[in-house]
Write an enzyme that holds these catalytic residues in place. Structure first.
Site, PDB file in Angstrom:
ATOM      1  N   VAL A  47       0.669  -1.138   0.049  1.00 44.25           N
ATOM      2  CA  VAL A  47       0.015   0.165   0.067  1.00 44.25           C
ATOM      3  C   VAL A  47       0.973   1.153   0.117  1.00 44.25           C
ATOM      4  O   VAL A  47       0.693   2.064  -0.688  1.00 44.25           O
ATOM      5  CB  VAL A  47      -1.006   0.101   1.353  1.00 44.25           C
ATOM      6  CG1 VAL A  47      -1.615   1.355   1.290  1.00 44.25           C
ATOM      7  CG2 VAL A  47      -1.954  -1.180   1.290  1.00 44.25           C
ATOM      8  N   CYS A  48       1.890   1.320   0.721  1.00 44.11           N
ATOM      9  CA  CYS A  48       2.872   2.417   0.773  1.00 44.11           C
ATOM     10  C   CYS A  48       3.231   3.197  -0.477  1.00 44.11           C
ATOM     11  O   CYS A  48       3.049   4.342  -0.561  1.00 44.11           O
ATOM     12  CB  CYS A  48       4.194   1.961   1.796  1.00 44.11           C
ATOM     13  SG  CYS A  48       3.806   1.279   3.407  1.00 44.11           S
ATOM     14  N   PRO A  49       3.703   2.436  -1.603  1.00 42.88           N
ATOM     15  CA  PRO A  49       3.992   3.085  -2.741  1.00 42.88           C
ATOM     16  C   PRO A  49       2.771   3.771  -3.207  1.00 42.88           C
ATOM     17  O   PRO A  49       3.062   4.882  -4.025  1.00 42.88           O
ATOM     18  CB  PRO A  49       4.869   1.812  -3.658  1.00 42.88           C
ATOM     19  CG  PRO A  49       4.158   0.660  -2.905  1.00 42.88           C
ATOM     20  CD  PRO A  49       3.877   0.738  -1.534  1.00 42.88           C
ATOM     21  N   GLU A  51       0.493   5.279  -2.025  1.00 47.06           N
ATOM     22  CA  GLU A  51       0.614   6.401  -1.281  1.00 47.06           C
ATOM     23  C   GLU A  51       1.143   7.521  -1.519  1.00 47.06           C
ATOM     24  O   GLU A  51       1.174   8.820  -1.961  1.00 47.06           O
ATOM     25  CB  GLU A  51       0.198   6.305   0.205  1.00 47.06           C
ATOM     26  CG  GLU A  51      -0.908   5.501   0.737  1.00 47.06           C
ATOM     27  CD  GLU A  51      -0.719   5.219   2.251  1.00 47.06           C
ATOM     28  OE1 GLU A  51      -1.827   5.618   2.951  1.00 47.06           O
ATOM     29  OE2 GLU A  51       0.066   4.711   2.863  1.00 47.06           O
ATOM     30  N   ILE A  52       2.747   7.126  -1.415  1.00 47.00           N
ATOM     31  CA  ILE A  52       3.924   7.866  -1.731  1.00 47.00           C
ATOM     32  C   ILE A  52       3.722   8.578  -2.902  1.00 47.00           C
ATOM     33  O   ILE A  52       3.654   9.806  -3.368  1.00 47.00           O
ATOM     34  CB  ILE A  52       5.137   7.518  -1.332  1.00 47.00           C
ATOM     35  CG1 ILE A  52       4.890   7.108   0.228  1.00 47.00           C
ATOM     36  CG2 ILE A  52       6.136   8.463  -1.801  1.00 47.00           C
ATOM     37  CD1 ILE A  52       6.221   6.499   0.755  1.00 47.00           C
TER      38      ILE A  52
END
EC number: 1.11.1.24
Length: 196
Positions: A47-49, A51-52
């Site tokens: 999920v992190c990439p 969002e960034i």
């Protein structure tokens, strides 16, 4: 110091990845601007990439509102740099337009109340800090659900509007929509028009 809405934001100074190099970033550097500080659990995750990359792609919209987006992770600056060197099509970030803060000693995550101590990772916290260093908004998601860029931008615009105009904003307000005068008598104008 623990992060709380309407209180001074905990100060910090961290090494960050900025345009492919390491740079010291502090909250003080952005005094006089809004700051959107977002935490992600782990580099090279799922999920992190998303969002960034989404916030990076919207960085100009935040800048146009006088706001700086910062992301923080408990990873090292070297891991974060490697993540930016991995193409987006392979789950990497590629070049990003937002600083990535390395919180490898976990002090930032702990001060902002998002650290999962046992795992040494941060929950998905999002903090909006005003130009005076006061926290205006906090949300903390569990690990499995990403945040909404448009909502973060709407909140920045909303806080700026209320600071400048002294009115309050109803549910689902967007820029240009009706606002409420925070007075028993004057607020009736909004409610009359909203409930026709």
């Amino acid at each position: 110091m623990v992060a709380e809405v309407q209180k001074q934001a905990p100060p910090f100074k961290k090494t960050a990845v900025v345009d492919g190099i390491f740079e010291e970033i502090s909250l003080e550097k952005y005094k006089g601007k809004y700051v959107v500080l977002a935490f992600v659990p782990l580099a090279f995750s799922f999920v992190c990439p998303t969002e960034i990359v989404a916030f990076s792609d919207a960085a100009k919209k935040f800048e146009d509102q006088g706001a700086q987006v910062l992301f923080a992770s408990t990873d090292s600056e070297y891991s974060l740099l490697a993540w930016t060197n991995l193409p987006r099509k392979d789950g990497g970030l590629g070049p990003v337009k937002v600083p990535l803060l390395a919180d490898k000693n976990h002090s930032l995550s702990r001060d902002y109340g998002v650290l999962i101590e046992k795992e040494g990772i941060a929950l998905r916290g999002l903090f909006i800090i005003d130009p005076k260093g006061i926290i205006r908004h906090i949300t903390i998601n569990d690990l499995s659900v990403g945040r909404n860029v448009n909502e973060a931008l709407r909140l920045v615009e909303g806080f700026q509007w209320t600071d400048k105009n002294g009115t309050v904003l109803p549910c689902n307000w967007t820029p240009g929509a009706a606002t409420i005068k925070p007075d028993v008598k004057d607020s009736k104008e909004y409610f009359k028009n909203a409930n026709n």
